[in-house]
Write a protein that holds these residues in place. Structure first.
Motif, PDB file in Angstrom:
ATOM      1  N   VAL A 131       8.374  13.754 -11.754  1.00 16.29           N
ATOM      2  CA  VAL A 131       8.801  13.840 -13.112  1.00 16.29           C
ATOM      3  C   VAL A 131       8.542  12.569 -13.857  1.00 16.29           C
ATOM      4  O   VAL A 131       8.008  12.412 -14.892  1.00 16.29           O
ATOM      5  CB  VAL A 131      10.290  14.074 -12.863  1.00 16.29           C
ATOM      6  CG1 VAL A 131      10.864  14.047 -14.553  1.00 16.29           C
ATOM      7  CG2 VAL A 131      10.455  15.458 -12.662  1.00 16.29           C
ATOM      8  N   CYS A 132       8.949  11.395 -12.927  1.00 15.28           N
ATOM      9  CA  CYS A 132       8.421  10.178 -13.673  1.00 15.28           C
ATOM     10  C   CYS A 132       7.046   9.897 -14.010  1.00 15.28           C
ATOM     11  O   CYS A 132       6.611   9.315 -15.101  1.00 15.28           O
ATOM     12  CB  CYS A 132       9.084   8.991 -12.988  1.00 15.28           C
ATOM     13  SG  CYS A 132      10.709   9.054 -12.509  1.00 15.28           S
ATOM     14  N   PHE A 133       6.035  10.118 -13.002  1.00 19.32           N
ATOM     15  CA  PHE A 133       4.689   9.996 -13.288  1.00 19.32           C
ATOM     16  C   PHE A 133       4.362  10.718 -14.661  1.00 19.32           C
ATOM     17  O   PHE A 133       3.676  10.439 -15.517  1.00 19.32           O
ATOM     18  CB  PHE A 133       3.944  10.534 -12.143  1.00 19.32           C
ATOM     19  CG  PHE A 133       3.994   9.572 -10.983  1.00 19.32           C
ATOM     20  CD1 PHE A 133       4.421   8.347 -11.117  1.00 19.32           C
ATOM     21  CD2 PHE A 133       3.740   9.769  -9.625  1.00 19.32           C
ATOM     22  CE1 PHE A 133       4.570   7.197 -10.206  1.00 19.32           C
ATOM     23  CE2 PHE A 133       3.617   8.782  -8.665  1.00 19.32           C
ATOM     24  CZ  PHE A 133       4.086   7.666  -8.881  1.00 19.32           C
ATOM     25  N   SER A 231       2.501   2.604  -7.611  1.00 15.30           N
ATOM     26  CA  SER A 231       1.639   3.299  -8.281  1.00 15.30           C
ATOM     27  C   SER A 231       0.303   3.930  -7.269  1.00 15.30           C
ATOM     28  O   SER A 231      -0.370   4.566  -7.670  1.00 15.30           O
ATOM     29  CB  SER A 231       0.804   2.360  -8.952  1.00 15.30           C
ATOM     30  OG  SER A 231       0.153   1.173  -8.124  1.00 15.30           O
ATOM     31  N   GLN A 232       0.387   3.611  -6.084  1.00 13.77           N
ATOM     32  CA  GLN A 232      -0.459   3.938  -5.066  1.00 13.77           C
ATOM     33  C   GLN A 232      -0.448   5.513  -4.861  1.00 13.77           C
ATOM     34  O   GLN A 232      -1.307   6.195  -4.329  1.00 13.77           O
ATOM     35  CB  GLN A 232      -0.240   3.320  -3.517  1.00 13.77           C
ATOM     36  CG  GLN A 232       1.042   3.776  -3.100  1.00 13.77           C
ATOM     37  CD  GLN A 232       1.266   3.189  -1.721  1.00 13.77           C
ATOM     38  OE1 GLN A 232       0.556   3.164  -0.600  1.00 13.77           O
ATOM     39  NE2 GLN A 232       2.642   2.365  -1.543  1.00 13.77           N
ATOM     40  N   LEU A 305       2.620  -0.270 -15.887  1.00 18.77           N
ATOM     41  CA  LEU A 305       4.069   0.314 -16.134  1.00 18.77           C
ATOM     42  C   LEU A 305       4.760   0.585 -14.748  1.00 18.77           C
ATOM     43  O   LEU A 305       6.003   0.687 -14.752  1.00 18.77           O
ATOM     44  CB  LEU A 305       3.970   1.546 -16.826  1.00 18.77           C
ATOM     45  CG  LEU A 305       3.408   1.337 -18.535  1.00 18.77           C
ATOM     46  CD1 LEU A 305       3.031   2.778 -19.255  1.00 18.77           C
ATOM     47  CD2 LEU A 305       4.604   0.888 -19.169  1.00 18.77           C
ATOM     48  N   LEU A 306       4.026   1.241 -14.034  1.00 17.11           N
ATOM     49  CA  LEU A 306       4.654   1.680 -12.581  1.00 17.11           C
ATOM     50  C   LEU A 306       5.244   0.710 -11.890  1.00 17.11           C
ATOM     51  O   LEU A 306       6.050   0.900 -11.030  1.00 17.11           O
ATOM     52  CB  LEU A 306       3.554   2.522 -11.810  1.00 17.11           C
ATOM     53  CG  LEU A 306       3.084   3.747 -12.500  1.00 17.11           C
ATOM     54  CD1 LEU A 306       1.958   4.589 -11.574  1.00 17.11           C
ATOM     55  CD2 LEU A 306       4.303   4.711 -12.701  1.00 17.11           C
ATOM     56  N   GLU A 307       4.510  -0.608 -12.006  1.00 20.02           N
ATOM     57  CA  GLU A 307       5.249  -1.707 -11.094  1.00 20.02           C
ATOM     58  C   GLU A 307       6.015  -2.593 -11.939  1.00 20.02           C
ATOM     59  O   GLU A 307       6.544  -3.611 -11.235  1.00 20.02           O
ATOM     60  CB  GLU A 307       3.732  -2.551 -10.729  1.00 20.02           C
ATOM     61  CG  GLU A 307       2.888  -1.926  -9.893  1.00 20.02           C
ATOM     62  CD  GLU A 307       3.179  -1.071  -8.565  1.00 20.02           C
ATOM     63  OE1 GLU A 307       4.287  -1.772  -8.181  1.00 20.02           O
ATOM     64  OE2 GLU A 307       2.884  -0.162  -8.270  1.00 20.02           O
ATOM     65  N   LYS A 312      11.202   0.432 -11.904  1.00 19.56           N
ATOM     66  CA  LYS A 312      11.888   0.423 -10.699  1.00 19.56           C
ATOM     67  C   LYS A 312      13.263   1.107 -10.878  1.00 19.56           C
ATOM     68  O   LYS A 312      13.949   1.726 -10.165  1.00 19.56           O
ATOM     69  CB  LYS A 312      11.895  -0.857  -9.900  1.00 19.56           C
ATOM     70  CG  LYS A 312      10.609  -1.335  -9.584  1.00 19.56           C
ATOM     71  CD  LYS A 312      10.717  -2.465  -9.202  1.00 19.56           C
ATOM     72  CE  LYS A 312       8.985  -2.995  -8.489  1.00 19.56           C
ATOM     73  NZ  LYS A 312       9.080  -4.345  -7.921  1.00 19.56           N
ATOM     74  N   LYS A 313      13.922   0.606 -11.956  1.00 17.99           N
ATOM     75  CA  LYS A 313      15.532   0.998 -12.144  1.00 17.99           C
ATOM     76  C   LYS A 313      15.397   2.431 -12.482  1.00 17.99           C
ATOM     77  O   LYS A 313      16.418   3.267 -12.130  1.00 17.99           O
ATOM     78  CB  LYS A 313      15.936   0.250 -13.436  1.00 17.99           C
ATOM     79  CG  LYS A 313      16.097  -1.300 -13.156  1.00 17.99           C
ATOM     80  CD  LYS A 313      16.729  -1.904 -14.446  1.00 17.99           C
ATOM     81  CE  LYS A 313      16.507  -3.599 -14.117  1.00 17.99           C
ATOM     82  NZ  LYS A 313      17.042  -4.327 -15.426  1.00 17.99           N
TER      83      LYS A 313
END
Length: 412
Positions: A131-133, A231-232, A305-307, A312-313
């Protein structure tokens, strides 16, 4: 009278000066009113333009979110299917039925215990990342498209259809590689938290919650390690390497000549109605050097963005929601187990918090519950629907969209 007479004489002597002064003052008053009117009209026009742009961006963002939600719901069965294939429990159950040795059965039960708990936990993390991706990808590309829309055809758009499809096809990496890679640390966390629990040990709902709390703590430790990169699971080195391939050459008749690798990829590709199609459906020779540079930049922006700490929150909040939804599922599972009588009321209600069953007896109902949810679209989508309505995801998506579309006026 002498005073009035002298005043009149003064006026007659300075009549020209007074007329000029009156003209200057009158002109100043008229000019001031005109400039004030122009300023008001300009302010009103600026406010209208600003409000119009805000409404336009709001509508564009709302459409983006609606498209993302629809796409996520349509692709959720595929994500669950990948989990079912990678963590198939039916083969273990078949082996248990045909196994004759008690030692072999014990090993199979231990493996089944780990696999079922891993399957439940993997659904939480896989769907949360999915969902987040999806939200980040569509919010980012929607920002680019809004900038192109504001150019009104004065200059060519930054994002063409090939770039859109190639970038959105990154999610194929998550389905084919990311989920499988994600299962490995989850399984290790499950083994650490559940491996030492005996199959004969009686389990209550509170014990089950403690198990998942330990799994969650182990995964938090893993995901907060310095070397971990979330992100991996979406952007791999192969995504970057593929864009670094030399661009295709042109044949004498002006047509593009694909490389053997691209030609093979194109021949083996299949059509897809999904927004996120496989990257193999976008032959690399269809992308120009400029397109590749743009995609490469988008990949870097996506990784940033992913890192980020904000993401993370976001992912931690969605995982918390996932565990809450799964605990509701486990409560329902306890209610359907034919266990020792708990505390019953006059109407026959069994309190699931007072029930206890041997761990081995809990495993088949958990597996059956997962299978039943897969057959019911509403139950299978319950976690995703909750995640899509999470405020923290919506706020982060809005921030991403605003970051890539906020300077649209200056860029247009």
């Amino acid at each position: 009278m002498s005073f009035i007479s002298s005043g009149w004489q003064w006026i007659k002597r300075h009549k020209g000066k007074l007329m000029v002064a009156s003209g200057v003052v009158g002109g100043f008053v008229v000019l001031n009113r005109y400039l004030s009117a122009v300023e008001r009209n300009w302010e009103n026009s600026s406010v209208k333009d600003f409000v119009s742009e805000v409404r336009k961006k709001e509508m564009h963002f709302d459409n983006t979110i609606q498209t993302c939600n629809t796409t996520v719901i349509n692709l959720t069965p595929r994500a669950l299917s990948v989990l079912d294939n990678l963590l198939n429990c039916e083969t273990l159950l078949d082996k248990l039925k045909s196994s004759a040795s008690s030692e072999e059965k014990l090993l199979l039960w231990e493996e089944l215990k780990i696999r079922i708990i891993t399957r439940i936990t993997s659904e939480i993390y896989s769907l949360s990342l999915f969902v987040c991706f999806s939200r980040i990808q569509l919010s980012l590309i929607a920002g680019y498209l809004y900038v192109d829309c504001c150019k009104n055809g004065t200059t060519p758009g930054i994002i063409n259809k090939n770039i859109q499809m190639y970038y959105l096809s990154l999610l194929e990496t998550f389905f084919t590689q990311g989920i499988q890679k994600l299962i490995q640390p989850i399984q290790e966390s499950v083994i650490q938290a559940v491996g030492s629990i005996s199959l004969k040990e009686r389990i209550e709902l509170t014990n089950l919650k403690e198990m998942f709390d330990k799994i969650k703590a182990n995964m938090n430790f893993f995901m907060n390690s310095p070397d971990f990169k979330i992100s991996q699971y979406l952007v791999t080195t192969s995504n970057h390497a593929r864009l670094n391939d030399p661009p295709a050459t042109s044949t004498p008749n002006g047509q593009t000549s694909p490389t053997p690798e691209a030609s093979s990829s194109s021949a083996s590709s299949t059509s897809s109605n999904s927004t996120f199609s496989s990257s193999s459906t976008i032959p690399i020779h269809n992308l120009s050097a400029k397109d590749m540079a743009i995609i490469q930049n988008m990949l870097i922006e996506t990784e940033d963005l992913l890192e980020s700490e904000d993401f993370k929150k976001v992912i931690n909040s969605t995982i918390d929601v996932g565990y809450s939804i799964m605990m509701d599922l486990l409560v329902g599972c306890f209610l359907r187990i034919d266990s020792d009588p708990g505390i019953e009321t006059n109407n026959g209600f069994k309190n699931p918090h007072t029930q206890s069953v041997p761990f081995a007896k809990l495993l088949p109902p958990l597996n059956n519950t997962l299978k039943e949810r897969g057959k019911s679209s509403d139950e299978a989508l319950s976690l995703v629907r909750h995640l899509l309505c999470t405020d923290v995801i919506n706020c982060f998506s809005a921030n991403v969209y605003e970051s890539f579309s906020g300077d649209s006026v200056q860029k247009s």
